[in-house]
Scaffold this motif. Structure first.
Motif, PDB file in Angstrom:
ATOM      1  N   GLU A 176      49.984 -22.473  -6.403  1.00 45.25           N
ATOM      2  CA  GLU A 176      49.199 -23.294  -7.355  1.00 45.25           C
ATOM      3  C   GLU A 176      47.660 -23.158  -6.388  1.00 45.25           C
ATOM      4  O   GLU A 176      46.577 -23.281  -7.089  1.00 45.25           O
ATOM      5  CB  GLU A 176      49.479 -24.832  -6.937  1.00 45.25           C
ATOM      6  CG  GLU A 176      48.891 -26.138  -7.479  1.00 45.25           C
ATOM      7  CD  GLU A 176      49.495 -27.485  -7.174  1.00 45.25           C
ATOM      8  OE1 GLU A 176      50.530 -27.341  -6.412  1.00 45.25           O
ATOM      9  OE2 GLU A 176      48.858 -28.351  -7.404  1.00 45.25           O
ATOM     10  N   LEU A 232      48.708 -24.397 -13.604  1.00 48.50           N
ATOM     11  CA  LEU A 232      49.473 -23.963 -12.884  1.00 48.50           C
ATOM     12  C   LEU A 232      50.431 -23.087 -13.535  1.00 48.50           C
ATOM     13  O   LEU A 232      51.085 -23.227 -14.126  1.00 48.50           O
ATOM     14  CB  LEU A 232      50.830 -25.280 -12.716  1.00 48.50           C
ATOM     15  CG  LEU A 232      49.632 -26.776 -12.096  1.00 48.50           C
ATOM     16  CD1 LEU A 232      51.570 -27.991 -12.727  1.00 48.50           C
ATOM     17  CD2 LEU A 232      50.241 -26.632 -10.827  1.00 48.50           C
ATOM     18  N   SER A 242      54.652 -23.304 -13.556  1.00 50.67           N
ATOM     19  CA  SER A 242      55.406 -23.612 -13.604  1.00 50.67           C
ATOM     20  C   SER A 242      56.710 -23.703 -15.102  1.00 50.67           C
ATOM     21  O   SER A 242      55.816 -23.100 -15.236  1.00 50.67           O
ATOM     22  CB  SER A 242      54.152 -24.975 -13.516  1.00 50.67           C
ATOM     23  OG  SER A 242      55.019 -26.178 -14.963  1.00 50.67           O
TER      24      SER A 242
END
Lengths: 366, 275, 287
Positions: free
Chosen positions: C122, C141, C144
């Protein structure tokens, strides 16, 4: 010092018979050349003697010792390889000293003997160098020095000159001959080069397909080849071969070659008479043919195809009937291409051979 | 005409070097960045956006990693396992490589094929049953156990690589040594070995890399006696980012050195491996 | 006596290796099959495989393993061919570039995964540069579960980066075996660089390419640490599942079942390449 005896040596690689019951005796101090085309088994025979190959049959003797089952190091031999096999990680000195060190000789003896053989081969200035810093010819000398320093009973050489350029080869050939005269070790020398064989050998053993076809002194090999193969392998250019047919009548035999009748030398009269009507092969060396001004006894009509002036002589390519023959004549001989000439055959120099087997017909001594 | 030719030539050179440099950057960038991350403060891990120059160079993160529990031990374990692997695979494999390089014998093709096939086996299929066996033999969680698996993994490569090295030492040298008074063993020790040594050293380094990097078997076969990759992997999901960065960088460093040491042998070692 | 010892020597040199291989490769593989196919009462069973197949992660693991294979291998091959051809031109300084390109050879997939983690995370370097270029003002992201394709992409990038070096060295070794005459002959016939590459070099490289593909495919089935480093367990793969079943669930049977499955795929892929390429000895005449 020791003589060598091969007794019915047999060596097979898969389906190839490299040595087919070879027997050969080499005298103490003799320089024996094993000569033949590649694949004839000459190197195999040498390696069997060195102990680098195991024979499949027969015995090998060095002196009166049976060494057949001995390791190479127990045979009192020294060998020069075709590739020289100079150790790249050792200096010239250490290369030459290698065998003596293995024998555990004292340091000062090693030094003395290495320097002596280095002097013999003119390597004194290079003793501290590594092989990579040497020329091909120098490496070859190192290989020879490393072998002779051992003062072994038997010196083996496997095509030692074949990797040198032509000029160097000529030079080293004479060097090796001088060396042998000095150290007098029994030497076996493998080569495919017939000139080397003639120049170096006390005797030459000519090999073909795993057999020795003739073993004799060089001049006999040259003048009296045992068969068509030997005659065709030795000499530059090699022996000429012409087919003929034997005609025997009351006056003794003649051989019809083309349209001419040739009278064989008296020594062959008996042997050839027995072959009345049979085909036969005539072998003659280029230098034993001469140009005749007109038709005479023992001449054949021929046409000049090519004339090659070679300085010391002229080499003619002649068409005799349907066959091609090479003729060597004096450099001042006047001859032109496409000229028709008479070729004279010296009967004493003709080698008669069986047309089917190629084996030489022996003269009868009366 | 000459000017267009030279323009084409220059254009070719430019695109050649341009391409080469671009690919070099692609290779080097992650290495530079992980080094940057490993040599920042721990707090810098969470900084954003990050600087691309080592403006806050610090050994804080590396110090933290090295002093973390189990790390130094795992480094020591990794080195021990790698050394055992080198010793084992060379002692076992080099004679085999020599046999394949020098002799023609019945069954040689079969053995070569077997080696080729055994390089194919996934690590998992060796490590899982061996973990079960080692539990019974009391070799579980022991460095010997890991080393045995690493040897098994490295052995086929070592045999093939050493065979290549020995083929490179001319047979004549060995034979001439035999005519000069050596027996087979002496000829090997005095002539073949010195000449093969650089290649064997490269093979040893190659083996070190295999062992140093291996993670699956090392993790499965150990619990407390972790090697470095096993240590990093087993704590991967519950360790802070900076710990992972430092661990990643730590694992990469020997790789850089070793590749440099054996750069001359790269193609022989990795390039011909599948043959 | 000597004759005999000479025939025995090569075998005696190989015996230690053979014993070791039998004990540590052949026997374990047999045991792996036993673990995978044996019920507690030693009878033959498919139960472990059934349990494996019924596990929620199994389908994903299978899918992702093959997806990775499909994405990673071509990318590596293309990159590696470019690198190998560049190096093979022997431009000034090519040895330095060869060294650089080869560095990832010695880097483990775990370390490679971590290196790329520092980029894709991130607050990592990629988001930093995207921010500085003004593309995003907030970090994207990549890693994710909400951005599964992006996460998958990071694995493809990391693994391609690492293993391209292996393919390159294999190809380069193959290139060096091709006699220079081939290239020169193409020059004489006026081939352009592109044509020469397509019609002369690549066909001659086929044996090396085959080797590279086999070895890369085999390893692609074993991919796991790089996935763990970047995606944790969000993206399951076959080798990773084997690891998890053993380490986390203490179930060697199902772990072995996964291992056997990987082995089967490995063998099948090798067979496929050997069959598909079919380089005859005559075609690889220079070999």
């Amino acid at each position: 010092m020791a003589g060598i005896r091969f007794q019915s040596i047999r060596k097979v690689f898969g389906k190839t018979v490299a040595a087919d019951s070879v027997s050969l005796e080499i005298r103490d101090g003799e320089f024996m050349v094993l000569l033949g085309p590649s694949g004839c088994g000459k190197t195999t025979l040498l390696r069997c003697l060195a102990g680098l190959e195991h024979v499949d049959g027969g015995r090998v003797f060095i002196g009166d010792r049976d060494v057949t089952d001995r390791a190479p190091r127990d045979r009192r031999i020294a060998m020069v390889f075709q590739s020289y096999a100079v150790f790249p990680h050792l200096t010239v000195f250490d290369n030459i000293a290698f065998g003596l060190k293995m024998q555990g000789r004292p340091r000062d003896e090693i030094k003395r003997r290495v320097e002596e053989s280095a002097r013999l081969l003119e390597l004194t200035d290079f003793l501290k160098r590594y092989p990579a810093q040497l020329s091909g010819g120098q490496r070859q000398r190192v290989a020879v020095a490393r072998a002779i320093v051992m003062q072994a009973a038997v010196l083996l050489m496997d095509e030692p000159l074949s990797n040198l350029d032509a000029l160097l080869r000529l030079q080293m050939r004479a060097e090796l001959k001088r060396l042998h005269q000095e150290i007098k070790a029994t030497t076996i020398y493998v080569t495919h080069d017939q000139v080397e064989a003639l120049s170096l050998g006390d005797r030459i053993a000519v090999m073909q397909s795993g057999r020795i076809v003739q073993c004799d002194v060089p001049m006999n090999i040259y003048d009296y080849p045992a068969n068509k193969f030997v005659g065709g392998f030795i000499g530059t250019p090699p022996m000429n071969f012409l087919p003929g047919v034997v005609h025997a009548n009351g006056d003794g035999p003649t051989v019809v070659v083309g349209e001419s009748h040739l009278a064989p030398a008296p020594a062959f009269a008996h042997a050839l008479s027995a072959k009345n009507g049979e085909p036969i092969l005539l072998g003659i060396r280029p230098e034993n043919l001469t140009l005749a001004p007109n038709q005479q006894a023992n001449t054949i009509r021929a046409r000049v195809r090519v004339v090659e002036p070679l300085g010391s002589h002229k080499l003619l390519t002649m068409q005799v009937g349907t066959e091609i023959s090479k003729v060597s004549v004096a450099p001042d001989q006047r001859v032109a291409p496409n000229e028709d000439v008479w070729l004279h055959f010296d009967p004493e120099k003709i080698r008669w051979m069986d047309a089917a087997t190629g084996e030489a017909i022996s003269a009868t001594v009366e | 005409m000459p000017s267009t030719l030279s323009r084409r030539y220059i254009l070719g050179r430019v695109s050649l070097y341009g391409g080469a440099i671009l690919l070099a950057l692609w290779t080097l960038a992650p290495l530079y960045l992980i080094a940057l991350a490993a040599f920042s403060t721990r707090q810098a891990t969470f900084q954003w956006p990050k600087p691309f120059l080592p403006t806050d160079f610090s050994i804080d993160t590396m110090q933290f990693f090295v002093n973390s529990r189990g790390v130094l031990d795992s480094v020591r374990n990794s080195i021990i396992v790698a050394l055992l692997t080198i010793a084992g695979s060379l002692v076992l494999g080099a004679p085999g490589g020599y046999a394949l390089a020098r002799f023609r014998f019945r069954g040689k093709e079969g053995i070569s094929l077997g080696l080729l096939i055994s390089k194919m086996f996934p690590t998992a299929i060796l490590s899982i049953p061996l973990a079960v066996t080692f539990l019974q033999l009391d070799l579980y969680d022991s460095l010997w156990g890991v080393a045995l698996v690493h040897i098994a993994m490295a052995l086929p490569f070592v045999i093939i690589v050493t065979a290549g090295i020995f083929v490179g030492v001319p047979r004549d040298l060995e034979e001439v040594a035999q005519t000069l008074g050596c027996n087979r063993l002496q000829a090997f020790l005095r002539v073949v070995l010195p000449l093969a040594l650089p290649g064997l050293a490269a093979a040893a380094i190659f083996t070190f890399v295999i062992s140093w990097n291996e993670v699956f078997a090392a993790t499965i076969l150990t619990l407390r006696n972790r090697t470095l990759p096993a240590q990093v992997l087993s704590g991967l999901n519950d360790s802070p980012l900076y710990y992972r960065y430092a661990g990643g960088f730590f694992m990469i460093v020997p790789a850089l050195i070793f590749i440099f040491l054996i750069r001359r042998y790269l193609l022989n070692l990795w390039g011909n491996i599948v043959r | 006596m000597r004759v005999k010892s000479e025939t025995i020597l090569p075998y005696s040199l190989l015996v230690p290796t053979l014993i070791f291989v039998i004990l540590l490769i052949v026997v374990p593989i047999g045991q792996a099959f036993l673990l995978a196919f044996q019920a507690p009462d030693s009878s033959f069973t498919f139960a472990h495989f059934q349990k494996m197949a019924n596990d929620t992660s199994f389908g994903d693991a299978l899918r992702f393993t093959f997806l990775l294979l499909i994405f990673i291998v071509p990318m590596q091959v293309v990159l590696a061919i470019i690198m190998a051809l560049l190096i093979h031109t022997r431009f000034k300084g090519h040895t330095l570039f060869l060294y650089i390109y080869a560095i990832p050879l010695a880097i483990s997939d775990l370390a490679a995964g971590i290196a790329w983690l520092s980029i894709f995370t991130e607050r990592g370097y990629l988001n930093s540069i995207l921010n500085q270029l003004g593309i995003f003002d907030k970090p994207f992201l990549f890693l994710s579960y909400q951005n599964l394709p992006a996460m998958f992409g990071t694995i493809v990038v990391a693994e391609s980066w690492r293993a391209t070096a292996i393919v390159m060295t294999i190809l380069l070794a193959g290139l060096q075996v091709i006699p220079r005459d081939y290239f020169e002959a193409a020059d004489v016939f006026g081939a352009t660089t592109l044509k020469r590459t397509l019609f002369v070099v690549l066909p001659l490289l086929r044996p090396s390419l085959q080797n590279a593909l086999i070895i890369r495919t085999i390893f692609a089935f074993q991919t796991f640490a790089v996935v763990f480093a970047l995606a944790g367990r969000v993206i399951p793969v076959l080798a990773g599942e084997s690891y998890n079943w053993y380490v986390a669930n203490r179930n060697p049977n199902i772990a072995a079942a996964y291992a056997v499955l990987v082995l089967i795929f490995t063998v099948a892929a090798t067979w496929f390449y050997l069959h598909f390429f079919q380089t005859s000895a005559a075609e690889a005449g220079y070999d």
